[in-house]
Design an enzyme around this catalytic site. Structure first.
Site, PDB file in Angstrom:
ATOM      1  N   ASP A 312       1.101  -0.927   0.015  1.00 16.56           N
ATOM      2  CA  ASP A 312       0.398   0.020  -0.135  1.00 16.56           C
ATOM      3  C   ASP A 312       0.972   1.082   0.054  1.00 16.56           C
ATOM      4  O   ASP A 312       1.725   1.449   0.462  1.00 16.56           O
ATOM      5  CB  ASP A 312      -1.056   0.160   1.290  1.00 16.56           C
ATOM      6  CG  ASP A 312      -1.897   0.998   1.700  1.00 16.56           C
ATOM      7  OD1 ASP A 312      -2.381   0.859   0.113  1.00 16.56           O
ATOM      8  OD2 ASP A 312      -2.084   1.799   2.146  1.00 16.56           O
ATOM      9  N   ASP A 505      -0.786  -0.195   6.389  1.00 16.69           N
ATOM     10  CA  ASP A 505      -0.507   0.064   7.495  1.00 16.69           C
ATOM     11  C   ASP A 505      -2.264   0.357   7.683  1.00 16.69           C
ATOM     12  O   ASP A 505      -2.081   0.772   9.498  1.00 16.69           O
ATOM     13  CB  ASP A 505       0.243   2.182   7.776  1.00 16.69           C
ATOM     14  CG  ASP A 505      -1.470   2.433   6.919  1.00 16.69           C
ATOM     15  OD1 ASP A 505      -1.997   2.568   5.930  1.00 16.69           O
ATOM     16  OD2 ASP A 505      -1.231   3.933   6.466  1.00 16.69           O
ATOM     17  N   ASP A 509      -7.346   0.007   4.788  1.00 15.36           N
ATOM     18  CA  ASP A 509      -6.685  -1.425   3.828  1.00 15.36           C
ATOM     19  C   ASP A 509      -6.884  -2.701   4.560  1.00 15.36           C
ATOM     20  O   ASP A 509      -6.104  -3.850   4.627  1.00 15.36           O
ATOM     21  CB  ASP A 509      -5.305  -0.874   3.260  1.00 15.36           C
ATOM     22  CG  ASP A 509      -3.931  -0.453   4.217  1.00 15.36           C
ATOM     23  OD1 ASP A 509      -4.734  -1.792   5.145  1.00 15.36           O
ATOM     24  OD2 ASP A 509      -2.841  -0.616   3.043  1.00 15.36           O
TER      25      ASP A 509
HETATM   26  P1  ADP Z   1      -3.667   4.760   0.329  1.00 15.65           P
HETATM   27  O1  ADP Z   1      -4.001   3.685  -1.088  1.00 15.65           O
HETATM   28  O2  ADP Z   1      -2.182   5.987  -0.539  1.00 15.65           O
HETATM   29  O3  ADP Z   1      -3.337   4.242   1.637  1.00 15.65           O
HETATM   30  P2  ADP Z   1      -6.151   5.752   1.255  1.00 15.65           P
HETATM   31  O4  ADP Z   1      -7.113   4.277   0.021  1.00 15.65           O
HETATM   32  O5  ADP Z   1      -5.969   5.718   2.162  1.00 15.65           O
HETATM   33  O6  ADP Z   1      -4.268   5.759   0.804  1.00 15.65           O
HETATM   34  O7  ADP Z   1      -7.067   6.586   0.695  1.00 15.65           O
HETATM   35  C1  ADP Z   1      -7.183   7.268  -0.526  1.00 15.65           C
HETATM   36  C2  ADP Z   1      -7.920   8.888  -1.325  1.00 15.65           C
HETATM   37  O8  ADP Z   1      -8.700   8.919  -0.949  1.00 15.65           O
HETATM   38  C3  ADP Z   1      -5.869   9.758  -0.291  1.00 15.65           C
HETATM   39  O9  ADP Z   1      -5.133   9.239  -1.236  1.00 15.65           O
HETATM   40  C4  ADP Z   1      -7.086  10.669  -0.426  1.00 15.65           C
HETATM   41  O10 ADP Z   1      -7.279  11.513  -1.656  1.00 15.65           O
HETATM   42  C5  ADP Z   1      -8.137  10.877   0.322  1.00 15.65           C
HETATM   43  N1  ADP Z   1      -8.574  10.556   1.280  1.00 15.65           N
HETATM   44  C6  ADP Z   1      -8.824   9.256   1.748  1.00 15.65           C
HETATM   45  N2  ADP Z   1      -9.706   9.564   3.348  1.00 15.65           N
HETATM   46  C7  ADP Z   1      -9.130  11.435   3.784  1.00 15.65           C
HETATM   47  C8  ADP Z   1      -9.419  12.366   4.282  1.00 15.65           C
HETATM   48  N3  ADP Z   1      -9.739  11.907   5.660  1.00 15.65           N
HETATM   49  N4  ADP Z   1      -9.396  13.580   3.965  1.00 15.65           N
HETATM   50  C9  ADP Z   1      -8.564  13.920   2.593  1.00 15.65           C
HETATM   51  N5  ADP Z   1      -8.357  12.415   1.573  1.00 15.65           N
HETATM   52  C10 ADP Z   1      -9.265  11.452   2.044  1.00 15.65           C
HETATM   53 MG    MG Z   2      -3.404   3.323   3.239  1.00 14.65          MG
END
Ligand code: ADP
Ligand code: MG
Length: 615
Positions: A312, A505, A509
């Site tokens: 991730d 993390d 996920d």
């Molecule tokens: P990653 O796969 O990189 O770990 P996440 O799945 O946690 O990322 O989140 C994906 C995307 O969703 C982030 O890059 C962001 O654009 C958006 N996002 C998720 N949660 C939030 C939040 N609390 N505030 C703002 N944007 C968010």
């Molecule tokens: Mg993540």
């Protein structure tokens, strides 16, 4: 243990006096006494197990062999079998105890007490009795008893027991303290944030204590093997005692019964049964010494067969600490935009939220916030001061049909809308972890077939990180559900025995962690969900621990196989020798104890193994 030593010594005295005495009547009595003292317990257990339906175990083998020796007039040999067998058992249980102890020493993080301020007085209580909100005091040199937040003082913290990290960590007012760490310098006061049962230290201890109950395939194989093997051996021994004297001219029953008894003694599978689980036990201990907690032998074993590693992005390959690069406000009030975002994000633990709150820096009045809804993979919707605020990525804007500024940038865009009107965006950027590129390189050197990155972030942010780290394959703009689907698709591409390892993390996920063959959580200093869902927890949050864990896994399996092969070949050799009458009962007992001894020593190597540092 001490009792057993005493018993064996008394038995040995009778044994020695029997050897020295010349009267055959008294001699036999002395041998019998010696035998009962040393082996009475074994015979009793054998009889008990037969009643329970478990006939063919090692107690049975040893009882049969030793009593048989008495019956054919070889009393000293019968006693010797028991004495040495018990000596071997004693050594084994010592070795097991030793390795258990060294693991618990490594994990010696259980706090014994907590000093709590109650009505202005300092009271010493057990950590279990502390409640959320209690103020605890931790002096220099003391272990942090409970997860808490510093309210007074500053200090350096030794986190090595939790993370394997030798560098001390600085803490001050507002810092989070994890139970199990040691306060090195200053006096700290801290407010308890979690009860002991949910504390980091208790979680880790439970995890390690339960690890050995999840059996590896090799362990299961050995148990099964022993179940078929022992009856076959007994059958062969009976045939060996009976057939040759009937068939071969000049062959006597006495001679062949003796050979068959030796055969029985050697065939005892003790070394096998003990040394394989012990190797895995050692491997788990060795891993935890390196800040890698493995929840079971099965997972330790599986990691050696890793073919695909899926990462991730946010919080796993990157630090998850976003710095604000640019604020673009439609209304020309950048400070107001940041405030709206920070308020909307107040209740979220997403790395983006934490970073925005950090950038805002001021106290947040949580009374002004309501109707908070976190939309995974999109962002947040909340009512702030009666304004409906949306903060998130382009997908969130599309979902609510709000036109927004599209810009290709290396960072992550957080768009903000107020009452359905686009208000602007905040561009934030994350940094890759120092060792992330090294981890990818090491995995490539380990011939991992596929290294893949998944992210819910934008295409451009994904491409940036993947390019920087040398990851060839990445998928961006994924919702949590899409991540599970992607992992399933990747799983269908690996070979049947191959393993897909996913590292995340735990934020957005956790389902993927659970779905992968081996889920590795960067959960050491954070998310509970990750520790829960994962099979392996990396305490330092360093991706380079993944290639290290794969090395530890390979080394452990190598040791376990060495033991299996060594034990089986020595046994086969002596079995053949005893069939042809080339060994005595004595030698057979020695061989058995010796093999067990060496196998145990070899297994201990798994505990002390440290993978070479990555280049
Ligand atoms: P990653 O796969 O990189 O770990 P996440 O799945 O946690 O990322 O989140 C994906 C995307 O969703 C982030 O890059 C962001 O654009 C958006 N996002 C998720 N949660 C939030 C939040 N609390 N505030 C703002 N944007 C968010
Ligand atoms: Mg993540």
């Amino acid at each position: 243990m001490k009792k057993l030593i005493g018993r064996l010594m008394v038995s040995a005295i009778f044994f020695a006096s029997a050897i020295m005495i010349n009267d055959s009547q008294i001699e036999l009595v002395l041998y019998a006494i010696s035998y009962v003292i040393a082996g009475g317990y074994v015979v009793k257990k054998a009889v008990y197990n037969i009643k329970e339906g478990e006939v063919f175990d090692e107690n049975f083998l040893m009882s049969l062999a030793s009593i048989g020796a008495f019956l054919i007039g070889e009393a000293p040999e019968g006693v010797a079998v028991m004495l040495f067998y018990q000596l071997g058992e004693m050594f084994q249980s010592y070795a097991v105890g030793q390795s258990r102890k060294s693991i618990s020493n490594l994990m010696d993080i259980r706090p014994d007490y907590a000093n709590v301020l109650r009505d202005g007085d300092l009271v010493t209580i057990s950590p279990e009795e502390a409640r959320i909100g209690d103020i605890i005091q931790i002096k220099a040199g003391e272990r942090v008893p409970l997860d808490s937040t510093v309210t007074e003082g500053s200090s350096m913290l030794d986190t090595s027991a939790l993370t394997g990290e030798s560098l001390p960590r600085e803490v001050m007012v507002g810092s989070e303290l994890l139970s199990g760490c040691i306060n090195m310098s200053g006096l700290l006061k801290a407010e308890v944030t979690r009860p002991y049962s949910e504390s980091t230290v208790n979680k880790i201890l439970e995890l390690v204590e339960n690890a050995s109950s999840r059996k590896s395939k090799s362990e299961k194989f050995i148990t099964k093997f022993a179940r078929y093997y022992t009856p076959i051996v007994v059958l062969v021994a009976v045939l060996l005692a009976v057939l040759p004297p009937l068939v071969i001219k000049d062959a006597t029953f006495g001679e062949w019964i003796y050979r068959s008894l030796a055969f029985l003694v050697v065939s005892c599978p003790c070394a096998l049964v003990i040394s394989v689980p012990l190797s895995f036990f050692g491997g788990i201990g060795g891993a935890s010494k390196n800040g890698i907690l493995v929840k079971g032998s099965n997972f330790l074993e599986a990691m050696a067969k890793t073919e695909i590693v899926v990462f991730d992005k946010t919080g796993t390959l990157t630090k998850g600490v976003f710095k604000v690069r640019k604020i673009h406000s439609v209304t020309d009030e950048p400070g107001y935009l940041l405030k709206l975002a920070a308020y909307a994000e107040n209740y979220s633990n997403h790395p983006i939220s934490l970073s925005l709150k950090e950038a805002y820096g001021e106290e947040i009045d949580s009374h002004k916030i309501s109707h908070v809804e976190e939309i995974p993979g999109h962002g947040i919707s909340a009512l702030v001061d009666n304004i409906k605020v949306l903060a998130g990525n382009d997908k969130l804007m599309e979902k609510f049909s709000i036109p927004f500024i599209k810009e290709r940038s290396a960072g992550t865009m957080v768009h903000i809308a107020a009452d359905g009107e686009y208000a602007g965006y905040i561009l934030i950027a994350d940094q890759t972890k120092e060792d992330a590129a090294r981890a990818v390189k090491a995995l490539k050197e380990q011939n991992i077939k596929d290294i893949v990155m998944l992210t819910g972030d934008s295409e451009s942010a994904g491409a940036g990180t993947a390019g920087e780290l040398g990851i060839d394959k990445y998928y961006a703009r994924l919702l949590p559900g899409d991540k599970v689907e992607k992992v399933e698709e990747l799983m269908s591409r690996k070979s049947e025995k191959g393993v897909l390892l996913f590292a995340g993390d735990g934020i957005n996920d956790a389902p993927v962690l659970a779905r992968a063959d081996v889920g590795v959580a960067m959960g050491g200093l954070g998310s509970d969900a990750a520790i829960e869902a994962a099979d392996v927890v990396i305490m330092t949050d360093e991706p380079s621990k993944i290639p290290a864990a794969i090395n530890i896994s390979k080394n452990t399996i190598k040791i376990a196989y060495q033991n299996i092969i060594f034990a089986i070949s020595v046994k086969v050799l002596i079995l053949i020798l005893s069939t042809f009458g080339l060994t005595s009962l004595w030698a057979a007992v020695f061989a058995d104890v010796g093999v067990a001894f060496l196998a145990v020593l070899n297994a201990m190597r798994a505990l002390t193994y440290t993978p070479a540092p990555l280049s």
